[in-house]
Design an enzyme around this catalytic site. Structure first.
Site, mmCIF file in Angstrom:
data_model
loop_
_atom_site.group_PDB
_atom_site.id
_atom_site.type_symbol
_atom_site.label_atom_id
_atom_site.label_comp_id
_atom_site.label_asym_id
_atom_site.label_seq_id
_atom_site.Cartn_x
_atom_site.Cartn_y
_atom_site.Cartn_z
ATOM 1 N N HIS A 132 0.825 -1.212 0.000
ATOM 2 C CA HIS A 132 0.000 0.000 0.000
ATOM 3 C C HIS A 132 0.860 1.264 0.000
ATOM 4 O O HIS A 132 0.453 2.307 -0.506
ATOM 5 C CB HIS A 132 -0.905 0.032 1.248
ATOM 6 N N SER A 161 -7.850 -1.655 11.551
ATOM 7 C CA SER A 161 -7.577 -1.069 10.235
ATOM 8 C C SER A 161 -7.392 0.435 10.283
ATOM 9 O O SER A 161 -6.651 1.000 9.477
ATOM 10 C CB SER A 161 -8.718 -1.392 9.268
ATOM 11 N N HIS A 178 -3.892 -7.749 14.429
ATOM 12 C CA HIS A 178 -3.152 -7.007 13.398
ATOM 13 C C HIS A 178 -3.324 -5.521 13.708
ATOM 14 O O HIS A 178 -4.427 -4.994 13.600
ATOM 15 C CB HIS A 178 -3.740 -7.380 12.029
ATOM 16 N N HIS A 188 -2.283 -1.228 13.704
ATOM 17 C CA HIS A 188 -1.721 -0.103 12.943
ATOM 18 C C HIS A 188 -1.307 0.966 13.940
ATOM 19 O O HIS A 188 -1.837 1.043 15.049
ATOM 20 C CB HIS A 188 -2.727 0.422 11.916
#
Lengths: 337, 337
Positions: B16, B166, B194, B196
Site C-alpha cells: 500500500h 484497520s 493485526h 496499525h
C-alpha cells in the site's frame, strides 16, 4: 477529569538530532506555534542543556542568551523551560536563564545521584523559579532507589521530580512500578515522566505513568530527538485525552505546530532503526551509537554484541572509554576462537 | 513460556505504501531474509490481496502468479501466507494460491460480515490450506459482536480468527476487551491481532492482545504500510520476548531483514503524520486520506473536520462517495456562517 501538564522539550532534546544547529528563526516559529496550541511549557536550549555548548559535545548554532531571548519573546501563554546538567552548566547559567524569564528549570542527574542537584535546587528555590529534578537512565535504578532519590530532591527544594527513560528501555510495567513508588514517596509534589521510543512504547509508557500518578509528561513534536526519538507529542496529547486526562491543548493547533516542526526543524522525523532497538533493549544511552558503530567496524565485531555487552556492564554516559575496552575484548575473543 | 506465532505481511500490507510496485527481486530478497530469521509466516500479494490488481485500485508491478512463485522459491523454513477480500478475489484465486504452495490463507471481511467468508472458508477447508478469517475495521464492532462473528467464522471452517485495527484507532483496553471476548468464544482456535500505529499504540496493543490470549500477531518490517504503518515487526518480537513470550525468531537476522527492507523496499519508513493521527482518532480508514485532502482543498474546508465527520458517520472503505457529501456539507455550513 484529572489534569496533566505537558512539557515540550522539542527545542532542547530535538537539538540532539541536528547537532544543536536549530537557528533563531526556527526556534521562534516553533515557539509561536506551540504557544498558539497552549502547550504549557516550552523548553529550549542546547541538547545537553544550559552552558553545554562546546567544541567537545558540539557548539550550538545560537548562544544560550539568544535562544532564551528568542523563545521568551515568542511566548504569550506558554511558560519557558530550561534544562541543566550540573558540571556542564553552573549556577551562573541558572541565574542568566532566570533573568531571561525562564519559568521552569530542570536539573538532570544520573538516577541515583540526586545529591549532585542539592546546590542548584537550593539556588533555584531562593531565586523563585519552579525547580524540577529529573533522574536520568532511570532503568538502572529500582523503584525503591528512585523513590529515595526523588524524596531527597524534594528535600533539596525540587517542586517537581521525575524520571527519564534515557535509553528507551522501559516496558509499561517498569514505568508503573517506578512512578507509583515515587508518587508514594513525594506525596503532592508533581511527578514527571520523559519517554523515548526505542521499543515503540513511548506513548503507552506515558499513559502508564499518568495512570500511576505522574502529572507532568514530556513529548516532542514528531518525537524529534536523537535515534528513535522521544514520545511523539501530537500523538500523546489526544491519546491522553481519550484516556480521560485533560491537557488544555488545542488539538488542531498542536497538529499545525508538529507539521511546522517537521517542515522547519528536522531533516526527517525520527525512525526506529535497528541500532536504536538494540540500544533500547541493552539499556544503553543511544548517544553511544556513532562511536560503537565506528569502532566495531574498525575491529570487525558486531556492534549489536558491543551494545549488549555495554548493557551488561551498566555503562552510562561519560564512560565512552568502556566502548573501546568492550570492542577490543570482543575482537580478541573472535581471534582466539 | 507461551508461544506466539508471528505473521509477517510486509510484502502484502507494505505494498500500500508503494502503490503495489514491489518488484520480484525485492520480494525474493526480503523473503529470503525473513526465512533466515525464521519468521513463521511470510505473506505476499497485492496490498488488497489476491486478484485485486486492477486499474481502479492500482496495478501491481508483479502478477499474483509471479509473486507467489518468487516467494515460494525463497522460503525454506517459513510458511507462505496470502490474503484475499471476497469480491476482489475468487475461489479461483484461492485455488491458484494453494497450487503455488500457499500454506496460510486469510479471508478478510468487514468486522460484522463474517458470513461473506462462508463459501471461501468452506473451499479452503476442503482444499487443505490453513484458513484464517480476519475481521477488519474492528473498532466499529463491540466485543460481543466480534466474538459472535469469530465463532461464526470458526463454524465455517476458520482455523484462526482475528481482528485488524484497520484505522489504527484502538487503545490497549479496547484490544483487551475484544480479544478476551473472542478467546472466550472460540476456545482453542488461535486468535489473531493485526495493529496499525496511527496512535503510537501498535506494539503496546499487540502485547495487550497476547496478554488477553491472542496467539498469532502481525508485524511488518519498519512498520512498512500505508500512512502511519503497521506494528513494527523487529520491535514487536523482542518486546514480546521481554514479556515472556517465545517467538522462535532470531533477533539479529530479524534486524538484518528489517534493515534490508528499509533499504530495498521503501522510499522511507512510515511516519506518523498529522493526517494519520486524525484518521486514527476519527476511526476512519486511512486509505481515504488522499481523496479527503484533495476534495477539502478544492472546497476550502479543513480536512481534519472531514475526517472527524466521516468517523461520526461510521464510514467504511467502499463508501468514498460519502467524502464528497461531507465535504460539500461542511463547505455549505462555512458559507452560510
Amino acid at each position: 477529569m484529572r489534569n496533566v501538564v505537558i512539557h515540550d522539550p522539542t527545542l532542547r532534546d530535538g537539538q540532539h538530532a541536528v547537532k544543536h544547529q536549530l537557528g533563531a528563526d526556527a526556534l521562534r516559529r516553533y515557539a509561536e506555534a506551540a504557544d498558539t496550541a497552549r502547550i504549557p511549557v516550552v523548553e529550549v536550549g542546547h541538547g545537553n542543556g544550559l552552558g553545554a555548548s562546546s567544541f567537545q559535545v558540539g557548539s550550538a548554532a545560537v548562544s544560550d542568551d539568544e535562544m532564551l531571548s528568542t523563545v521568551r519573546e515568542s511566548l504569550r501563554h506558554s511558560r519557558m523551560g530550561v534544562f541543566m546538567l550540573p558540571g556542564w552548566g553552573t549556577c551562573g547559567d541558572l541565574r542568566k536563564a532566570i533573568d531571561h524569564g525562564a519559568d521552569v528549570v530542570r536539573i538532570g542527574v544520573h538516577a541515583t545521584e540526586s545529591s549532585l542537584a542539592e546546590r542548584h535546587l537550593g539556588f533555584l528555590r531562593e531565586a523563585g523559579a519552579e525547580a524540577h529534578c529529573v533522574l536520568m537512565m532511570s532503568h538502572m535504578a529500582s523503584p525503591a532507589e528512585l523513590a529515595e532519590h526523588a524524596a531527597q530532591a524534594v528535600g533539596f527544594g525540587a517542586q517537581g521530580v521525575g524520571i527519564m527513560d534515557s535509553a528507551g528501555h522501559f516496558l509499561s510495567s517498569d514505568v508503573t512500578a517506578r512512578i507509583s513508588a515515587m508518587v508514594d514517596a513525594v506525596g503532592t509534589v508533581p511527578v514527571i515522566f520523559h519517554g523515548h521510543n526505542n521499543l515503540g512504547m513511548a506513548v503507552a509508557n506515558s499513559v502508564a505513568a499518568v495512570d500511576a500518578g505522574a502529572s507532568i509528561i514530556d513529548g516532542c513534536a514528531r518525537g524529534f530527538g536523537a535515534g528513535a526519538g522521544n514520545t511523539q507529542l501530537e500523538v500523546l496529547v489526544p491519546v491522553l485525552e481519550r484516556h480521560g486526562y485533560a491537557t488544555g491543548i488545542d488539538l488542531y493547533a498542536l497538529l499545525d505546530a508538529a507539521d511546522l516542526a517537521e517542515r522547519e526543524l528536522m531533516p526527517a522525523p525520527p525512525v526506529t532503526a535497528s541500532m536504536s532497538i538494540v540500544s533500547g533493549l541493552a539499556g544503553v544511552f543511544s548517544g553511544f551509537k556513532h562511536r560503537v558503530v565506528e569502532l566495531s567496524a574498525l575491529a570487525g565485531v558486531d556492534p549489536r554484541d558491543v551494545f549488549f555487552e555495554l548493557g551488561r556492564r551498566q555503562s552510562i554516559a561519560g564512560q565512552e572509554d568502556l566502548i573501546v575496552d568492550v570492542v577490543a575484548e570482543l575482537s580478541a575473543r573472535q581471534t582466539t576462537r
